[in-house]
Write a protein that holds these residues in place. Structure first.
Motif, PDB file in Angstrom:
ATOM      1  N   ILE A   1     -18.222 -87.071 124.598  1.00 58.02           N
ATOM      2  CA  ILE A   1     -17.476 -87.819 123.596  1.00 58.02           C
ATOM      3  C   ILE A   1     -16.904 -86.891 122.529  1.00 58.02           C
ATOM      4  N   LEU A   2     -17.476 -85.695 122.393  1.00 57.28           N
ATOM      5  CA  LEU A   2     -17.013 -84.751 121.383  1.00 57.28           C
ATOM      6  C   LEU A   2     -15.864 -83.883 121.866  1.00 57.28           C
ATOM      7  N   TRP A   3     -15.735 -83.717 123.181  1.00 58.22           N
ATOM      8  CA  TRP A   3     -14.650 -82.876 123.686  1.00 58.22           C
ATOM      9  C   TRP A   3     -14.239 -83.324 125.077  1.00 58.22           C
ATOM     10  N   ASN A   4     -13.053 -83.867 125.177  1.00 60.98           N
ATOM     11  CA  ASN A   4     -12.456 -84.245 126.446  1.00 60.98           C
ATOM     12  C   ASN A   4     -10.940 -84.222 126.276  1.00 60.98           C
ATOM     13  N   VAL A   5     -10.224 -84.615 127.312  1.00 60.84           N
ATOM     14  CA  VAL A   5      -8.764 -84.545 127.273  1.00 60.84           C
ATOM     15  C   VAL A   5      -8.194 -85.408 126.154  1.00 60.84           C
ATOM     16  N   TRP A   6      -8.784 -86.579 125.952  1.00 57.42           N
ATOM     17  CA  TRP A   6      -8.234 -87.500 124.950  1.00 57.42           C
ATOM     18  C   TRP A   6      -8.505 -86.995 123.537  1.00 57.42           C
TER      19      TRP A   6
ATOM     20  N   ILE B   1      -6.183 -84.461 118.466  1.00 57.11           N
ATOM     21  CA  ILE B   1      -6.589 -83.575 117.365  1.00 57.11           C
ATOM     22  C   ILE B   1      -5.541 -83.471 116.252  1.00 57.11           C
ATOM     23  N   PRO B   2      -4.262 -83.210 116.542  1.00 53.11           N
ATOM     24  CA  PRO B   2      -3.301 -83.112 115.433  1.00 53.11           C
ATOM     25  C   PRO B   2      -3.215 -84.394 114.608  1.00 53.11           C
TER      26      PRO B   2
ATOM     27  N   LEU C   1     -11.793 -74.312 112.773  1.00 55.47           N
ATOM     28  CA  LEU C   1     -11.779 -73.097 113.585  1.00 55.47           C
ATOM     29  C   LEU C   1     -12.514 -73.303 114.909  1.00 55.47           C
ATOM     30  N   ILE C   2     -13.596 -74.088 114.877  1.00 53.32           N
ATOM     31  CA  ILE C   2     -14.316 -74.384 116.121  1.00 53.32           C
ATOM     32  C   ILE C   2     -13.403 -75.116 117.100  1.00 53.32           C
ATOM     33  N   TYR C   3     -12.714 -76.137 116.604  1.00 58.78           N
ATOM     34  CA  TYR C   3     -11.798 -76.872 117.476  1.00 58.78           C
ATOM     35  C   TYR C   3     -10.610 -76.008 117.887  1.00 58.78           C
ATOM     36  N   PHE C   4     -10.222 -75.076 117.036  1.00 56.58           N
ATOM     37  CA  PHE C   4      -9.136 -74.164 117.401  1.00 56.58           C
ATOM     38  C   PHE C   4      -9.520 -73.340 118.628  1.00 56.58           C
ATOM     39  N   PHE C   5     -10.729 -72.790 118.622  1.00 58.90           N
ATOM     40  CA  PHE C   5     -11.166 -71.993 119.766  1.00 58.90           C
ATOM     41  C   PHE C   5     -11.368 -72.862 121.008  1.00 58.90           C
TER      42      PHE C   5
END
Length: 202
Positions: free
Chosen positions: A101-106, A111-112, A166-170
């Motif tokens: 739920i924290l990181w997937n395609v959707w 994110i923007p 920055l975490i989401y950027f990487f």
């Protein structure tokens, strides 16, 4: 002859990519306007010296910067995603991808928008703090220093938002790397196996 289903799929995919690009371009314009508005707010002495207004403005500034950064990255990356093998590979990788739920395609696609939404919410909070805590004779003196513990907490809050960005950027960079050259290489390998008639081709 090209299958009608394939034609419809291609049109749907290209329309999907075009709609995303238009959305991110619009959000980039809004993010740029938000940056200008936030910087203008911080130039007002009463707002800059008010801890609540200043902190919410700074966090809003970070969120707007992140939204602009991610939006620009997505526009550049998804501008190359109109090809059919990109669509097929994207769908295949998305289906195999993590269901976290924290990181997937959707989450990736949203994110923007999420960063921009938080920037707007925090900027409105900054305006309300400036409106209700300045101007009257009985309002707190904006020049009164706050305690070191409170100041440290506010600084940690701003820094934490930046670290999260920055975490989401990487994560985005790593995902785009996987959906870029690595995806193209896998597709070429699949096509080679299909051409060779390998019955075990994925």
């Amino acid at each position: 002859n090209v299958s009608p289903r394939l034609v419809n799929f291609r049109q749907s995919w290209e329309g999907f990519v075009d709609s995303l690009l238009r959305e991110w371009e619009t959000q980039n314009v809004i993010s740029a306007l938000m940056l200008s508005a936030i910087l203008t707010m911080l130039q007002i002495d009463a707002a800059a010296s008010n801890p609540i207004a200043r902190t919410t403005a700074l966090i809003s500034l970070v969120c707007a910067l992140m939204s602009l950064l991610f939006g620009s990255m997505y526009i550049i990356r998804f501008g190359t995603m109109r090809k059919m093998h990109k669509a097929a590979s994207w769908a295949d990788e998305a289906e195999k991808g993590s269901a976290s739920i924290l990181w997937n395609v959707w989450v990736l696609l949203a994110i923007p928008t999420v960063w921009l939404a938080w920037s707007i919410i925090l900027f409105v909070t900054c305006i309300m703090a400036f409106t209700w805590r300045t101007g009257a004779v009985n309002d707190p003196d904006p020049g009164t220093p706050i305690s070191p513990i409170v100041a440290r907490g506010l600084r940690i809050a701003v820094s934490a938002v930046l670290v999260l960005g920055l975490i989401y950027f990487f994560l985005v960079v790593e995902t785009f790397r996987k959906y870029g050259d690595v995806m193209d290489q896998r597709w070429k390998e699949k096509v080679t196996l299909w051409v060779q008639g390998d019955p075990y081709a994925p």
